[in-house]
Design an enzyme around this catalytic site. Structure first.
Site, PDB file in Angstrom:
ATOM      1  N   TRP A 158       0.845  -1.188   0.000  1.00 51.19           N
ATOM      2  CA  TRP A 158       0.000   0.000   0.000  1.00 51.19           C
ATOM      3  C   TRP A 158       0.888   1.249   0.000  1.00 51.19           C
ATOM      4  CZ3 TRP A 158      -0.947   3.644   4.129  1.00 51.19           C
ATOM      5  CH2 TRP A 158      -1.962   4.561   3.816  1.00 51.19           C
TER       6      TRP A 158
ATOM      7  N   ASP B 135     -16.022  11.585  -2.850  1.00 50.09           N
ATOM      8  CA  ASP B 135     -15.461  10.311  -2.401  1.00 50.09           C
ATOM      9  C   ASP B 135     -16.289   9.770  -1.227  1.00 50.09           C
ATOM     10  OD1 ASP B 135     -13.304   8.374  -1.314  1.00 50.09           O
ATOM     11  OD2 ASP B 135     -12.335   9.155  -3.107  1.00 50.09           O
ATOM     12  N   ASP B 136     -15.749   8.812  -0.556  1.00 49.69           N
ATOM     13  CA  ASP B 136     -16.365   8.115   0.572  1.00 49.69           C
ATOM     14  C   ASP B 136     -17.001   9.094   1.578  1.00 49.69           C
ATOM     15  OD1 ASP B 136     -16.964   6.129   2.324  1.00 49.69           O
ATOM     16  OD2 ASP B 136     -14.904   5.479   2.676  1.00 49.69           O
TER      17      ASP B 136
ATOM     18  N   CYS C 115     -10.093   1.397  -8.384  1.00 44.12           N
ATOM     19  CA  CYS C 115      -9.274   1.796  -7.235  1.00 44.12           C
ATOM     20  C   CYS C 115      -9.331   0.641  -6.250  1.00 44.12           C
ATOM     21  CB  CYS C 115      -9.875   3.057  -6.623  1.00 44.12           C
ATOM     22  SG  CYS C 115      -9.151   3.512  -5.047  1.00 44.12           S
TER      23      CYS C 115
ATOM     24  N   ASP D 103      -2.569   5.376  -3.268  1.00 45.05           N
ATOM     25  CA  ASP D 103      -3.068   6.321  -2.268  1.00 45.05           C
ATOM     26  C   ASP D 103      -1.967   7.281  -1.856  1.00 45.05           C
ATOM     27  OD1 ASP D 103      -5.655   5.583  -2.138  1.00 45.05           O
ATOM     28  OD2 ASP D 103      -5.515   4.436  -0.277  1.00 45.05           O
TER      29      ASP D 103
ATOM     30  N   LYS E 244     -16.034   6.115  -8.967  1.00 46.69           N
ATOM     31  CA  LYS E 244     -14.749   5.650  -8.444  1.00 46.69           C
ATOM     32  C   LYS E 244     -15.079   4.359  -7.708  1.00 46.69           C
ATOM     33  CE  LYS E 244     -10.956   6.817  -5.321  1.00 46.69           C
ATOM     34  NZ  LYS E 244     -10.306   7.836  -4.498  1.00 46.69           N
ATOM     35  N   TRP E 245     -14.707   3.235  -8.296  1.00 50.25           N
ATOM     36  CA  TRP E 245     -15.079   1.913  -7.773  1.00 50.25           C
ATOM     37  C   TRP E 245     -13.915   1.393  -6.939  1.00 50.25           C
ATOM     38  CZ3 TRP E 245     -19.268  -1.318 -10.086  1.00 50.25           C
ATOM     39  CH2 TRP E 245     -19.338  -2.597  -9.523  1.00 50.25           C
ATOM     40  N   ASP E 246     -14.119   1.402  -5.630  1.00 47.68           N
ATOM     41  CA  ASP E 246     -13.033   1.080  -4.709  1.00 47.68           C
ATOM     42  C   ASP E 246     -13.150  -0.369  -4.240  1.00 47.68           C
ATOM     43  OD1 ASP E 246     -10.843   1.561  -3.093  1.00 47.68           O
ATOM     44  OD2 ASP E 246     -11.722   3.301  -2.089  1.00 47.68           O
ATOM     45  N   MET E 247     -12.104  -0.877  -3.635  1.00 49.51           N
ATOM     46  CA  MET E 247     -12.105  -2.247  -3.112  1.00 49.51           C
ATOM     47  C   MET E 247     -10.953  -2.312  -2.115  1.00 49.51           C
ATOM     48  SD  MET E 247     -10.831  -5.459  -3.128  1.00 49.51           S
ATOM     49  CE  MET E 247     -11.180  -7.148  -3.446  1.00 49.51           C
TER      50      MET E 247
ATOM     51  N   ARG F 273      -9.777  -3.278   7.203  1.00 50.45           N
ATOM     52  CA  ARG F 273     -10.347  -1.921   7.310  1.00 50.45           C
ATOM     53  C   ARG F 273     -11.744  -2.011   7.928  1.00 50.45           C
ATOM     54  NH1 ARG F 273     -12.050   2.887   3.119  1.00 50.45           N
ATOM     55  NH2 ARG F 273     -10.997   4.535   4.225  1.00 50.45           N
TER      56      ARG F 273
HETATM   57  C1  DGJ Z   1      -9.205   4.065  -0.502  1.00 51.29           C
HETATM   58  C2  DGJ Z   1      -8.937   4.842  -1.747  1.00 51.29           C
HETATM   59  O1  DGJ Z   1      -7.758   4.433  -2.334  1.00 51.29           O
HETATM   60  C3  DGJ Z   1      -8.951   6.318  -1.411  1.00 51.29           C
HETATM   61  O2  DGJ Z   1      -8.604   7.068  -2.524  1.00 51.29           O
HETATM   62  C4  DGJ Z   1     -10.294   6.687  -0.883  1.00 51.29           C
HETATM   63  O3  DGJ Z   1     -11.238   6.561  -1.910  1.00 51.29           O
HETATM   64  C5  DGJ Z   1     -10.651   5.826   0.299  1.00 51.29           C
HETATM   65  N1  DGJ Z   1     -10.491   4.429   0.025  1.00 51.29           N
HETATM   66  C6  DGJ Z   1     -12.054   6.075   0.740  1.00 51.29           C
HETATM   67  O4  DGJ Z   1     -12.440   5.245   1.742  1.00 51.29           O
END
Ligand code: DGJ
Length: 700
Positions: free
Chosen positions: A163, A329-330, A483, A505, A439-442, A406
């Site tokens: 990370w 974002d989130d 993402c 990040d 923005k599709w996060d995981m 997380r």
């Molecule tokens: C992880 C992403 O990499 C960040 O850019 C951000 O969107 C956070 N998650 C939000 O929880």
């Protein structure tokens, strides 16, 4: 049957010898005509004290034939049929491809090996499909694609990371034994990017023969490079299947992911040229061919503190700076006040957004920007309505306790109700609001990824692709960013259905230089999300001058990641400056030929983009220069006979510490021939550590 099949592309050849089993005997520089005596010339002797027959390094090496290294296929039928030996039963040969069907009648297995050599990019792709022709179940353990390398490929360049530090590279000798990477994290991962290079001794950015590889797959994988004791060598890659993950019933098939490869005789630049070309032509498809919009993403600006009025103020400031797409974002959905709760409840938090999201989106649109929204559909928080109502939708193994990551857990996308719920929720958001970008996060790895008790990374990965595909079929003009805590899911297969990667990040410009360089071997700049962060980087606490941050973000798909309301006027003016500079050059950046240069100063990165009429070269001084004076920058990719207007388009504004007097040409435009630039070069100012400049060479 004993013949040679010759596939050619623009610059390269692949020759496959089809005897009882197909074997690549050449993959590299173009062969104009295959000599009639070639078959004799390549006949291998049989060495003492080994098997009495020659064992080809076939398109799917078999243990049962006497290949003692990693076989291409492994599995069994209740303990039998574990060493299949295949015979060719059919072959389809076309100009750019070979499809060979092989069968083992004893093990009752059939293989289809597909090999395509793309003409224009020279990229080869290979995959294998296995079919169980028997009545009983076949437990497939592995099905990987193998590509051979010549014996002078004796140096490896592999990737590692974590990370905030994706795409780090490592070199090692490749003379005996080999290298193996196994990814069990359930996503492409920061740690084990599925790609590597093998080349002749000392291959560099600009020099040497190199073969590059990438497995297009977003789940688990095994990637290896092996040197056999007879000196022959190969790269092999495929999905890593957990025990019991793939059990094929009668006539069921399993298809491996595509393994992509390419050869270059001019170092890593030749590899990235080819991969970029291929990605642009065959992997990525943007809904429209508009320029990549400059982003502002709210994450580091406000985190979970969402106040619509304030967000609108941010949007106004962003628009003034030249931002074209504004992404929330989130933190926007019900109950999401920190990272411990609410994932899965994809409904607007009306306590925060009491007038709905519409006024915010309308404001963003009025300011001339597109609107984007963050989601993390694959996840669930235990503290959520979704989990309270459907605890059984979690991907896991009953009776075991699995660790959170997380504070969250993964949903079982193979559960059809869960899949439908996720589709409905995201579909509703995309239908209800004017959202053009997700923005599709995981944000976590898969531990105990069980579906009905069986290992499920394969099925989960396929279901993810299906979910994205289904949403895009419904909303074809929406773009998606892949993402995964930054760069945890970056690969060709996810890119077929997404349009941008959040590379890391880490917005620390110094770290980003290395991350982006590693990523640039495979992916062109237009899909590499790169943002200017605040002066003090949130992930490292390091501070960088705006010159270093601006130049670093300028080279990708640019954005800013901060709260513009809180920034000083001077900083905002600087953001506007870099955004404008990016817009001026983005057509070139996003369509030209990216390259990196070999330089004498080990603390410097020099890279650029070459277009039809203009080339820009960036010099980034990462740490103290190795020498008191910079070496002349010899730019090899220019036309020797052409004349160029040479201008410095960006350099640090702050006073220089290491340089007393700058070269006089910095304030003027020089006219230099390509020949002079190639052979003699250009002397640049002495850069202080962690600063950068950009030079433009415009054909006159
Ligand atoms: C992880 C992403 O990499 C960040 O850019 C951000 O969107 C956070 N998650 C939000 O929880």
């Amino acid at each position: 049957m004993n013949k040679l099949i010759h596939l050619t592309s623009k610059n390269h050849s692949i020759i496959v010898k089809v005897d009882s089993i197909p074997e690549i005997i050449h993959w590299g520089g173009k062969i104009n005509e295959v000599d009639s005596d070639l078959l004799f010339a390549i006949e291998r002797p049989i060495s003492q004290a080994r098997l009495d027959i020659d064992v080809p390094l076939s398109l799917c090496p078999e243990l049962g034939r006497g290949h003692f290294n990693a076989p291409g296929i492994e599995g069994h039928r209740n303990g039998t049929d574990w060493a299949p030996v295949f015979q060719i039963i059919d072959q389809q040969i076309e100009a750019q491809s070979i499809c060979i069907t092989l069968r083992d009648d004893i093990a009752q297995l059939e293989l289809l090996v597909e090999l395509h050599l793309d003409h224009d990019s020279d990229v080869v792709k290979k995959r294998i499909t296995v079919t169980n022709k028997g009545e009983s179940e076949y437990y497939l353990g592995k099905l990987s694609s193998t590509l051979p390398l010549p014996n002078h490929a004796n140096e490896l360049m592999t990737f590692h990371g974590r990370w905030c530090q994706e795409f780090q590279t490592q070199r090692q000798r490749f003379e005996h034994g080999g290298f193996m990477q196994q990814n069990r994290r359930g996503r492409t991962s920061h740690e084990n990017f599925p790609g590597l290079f093998v080349g002749e001794n000392g291959f560099s950015e600009q020099q040497g023969q190199v073969w590059g590889f990438h497995l297009g797959w977003s789940g688990n994988h095994e990637l290896r490079a092996d040197v056999r004791s007879d000196g022959r060598r190969f790269v092999q890659a495929g999905e890593l299947l957990f025990s019991g993950e793939c059990i094929l019933g009668a006539n069921e098939t399993y298809q491996s992911p595509w393994l992509y490869g390419c050869y270059s005789s001019n170092g890593l630049n030749g590899i990235s040229d080819r991969f970029h070309h291929y990605v642009r032509e065959h992997i990525i498809s943007f809904p429209t061919d508009k320029p990549r919009p400059v982003h502002l993403n709210t994450w580091e600006g406000i985190y979970f503190d969402h106040k619509p009025e304030y967000i609108m103020q941010m949007a106004s400031e962003a628009a003034d700076m030249g931002v074209e797409r504004f992404i929330i974002d989130d933190g926007w959905f019900i109950g999401r006040h920190d990272d411990k709760a609410a994932l899965g409840d994809w409904y607007l938090d009306e306590d925060k957004y009491s007038n709905g999201l519409e006024p915010v989106i309308a404001h963003v649109n009025e300011k001339g920007m597109e609107f984007g929204l963050w989601v993390e559909p694959e996840m669930v928080s235990k503290e959520s309505n979704l989990y309270r109502n459907h605890p059984d939708w979690m991907l896991g193994l009953e009776s075991y306790h699995q660790p959170s990551g997380r504070w969250q857990y993964v949903l079982d996308l193979q559960n059809t109700e869960c899949f439908q719920y996720l589709f409905d929720r995201i579909n509703d958001l995309l239908t209800r609001y004017n959202i053009t970008y997700l923005k599709w996060d995981m944000n976590r790895e898969l531990v105990q990824p069980g579906h009905n008790g069986r290992p499920a990374v394969h099925g989960q990965t396929k279901a993810l692709y299906a979910l994205v595909d289904k949403l895009l079929a419904q909303h074809p003009s929406v773009e998606i960013e892949s993402c995964s805590s930054g760069g945890g899911r970056i690969d060709f297969e996810i890119l077929k259905r997404t349009h941008r990667f959040w590379a890391s990040d880490c917005n620390d410009a110094l770290e980003r230089q290395t991350i982006q360089r590693g990523m640039s071997y495979f992916f062109p700049p237009e899909v590499m999300g790169a943002h200017i962060g605040p002066t003090e980087c949130h992930s490292t606490n390091r501070q960088h001058h705006i010159n270093m941050r601006g130049v670093t973000a300028l080279g990708g798909h640019m954005g800013v990641e901060l709260d513009p309301v809180k920034e000083a006027e001077e900083e905002k003016a600087a953001f506007s400056h870099y955004i404008a500079l990016h817009k001026k050059y983005r057509d070139l950046l996003h369509s030209g030929r990216s390259f990196r240069m070999d330089v004498a100063d080990k603390n410097q990165y020099v890279y650029g983009v070459q277009g039809e009429d203009e080339t820009i070269v960036t010099v980034c001084q990462l740490a103290m220069p190795s020498y008191a004076l910079p070496s002349p920058l010899r730019i090899t990719c220019v036309d020797a006979d052409a004349k160029y207007a040479v201008t410095l388009i960006e350099m640090p504004k702050a006073s220089f510490q290491l340089m007393k007097q700058a070269p006089k040409w910095l304030d003027q435009t020089l006219t230099l021939t390509g020949n002079n630039l190639q052979e003699i070069g250009l002397i640049l100012p002495i850069l202080d550590p962690e600063s950068a400049l950009i030079v433009s060479l415009k054909k006159i």
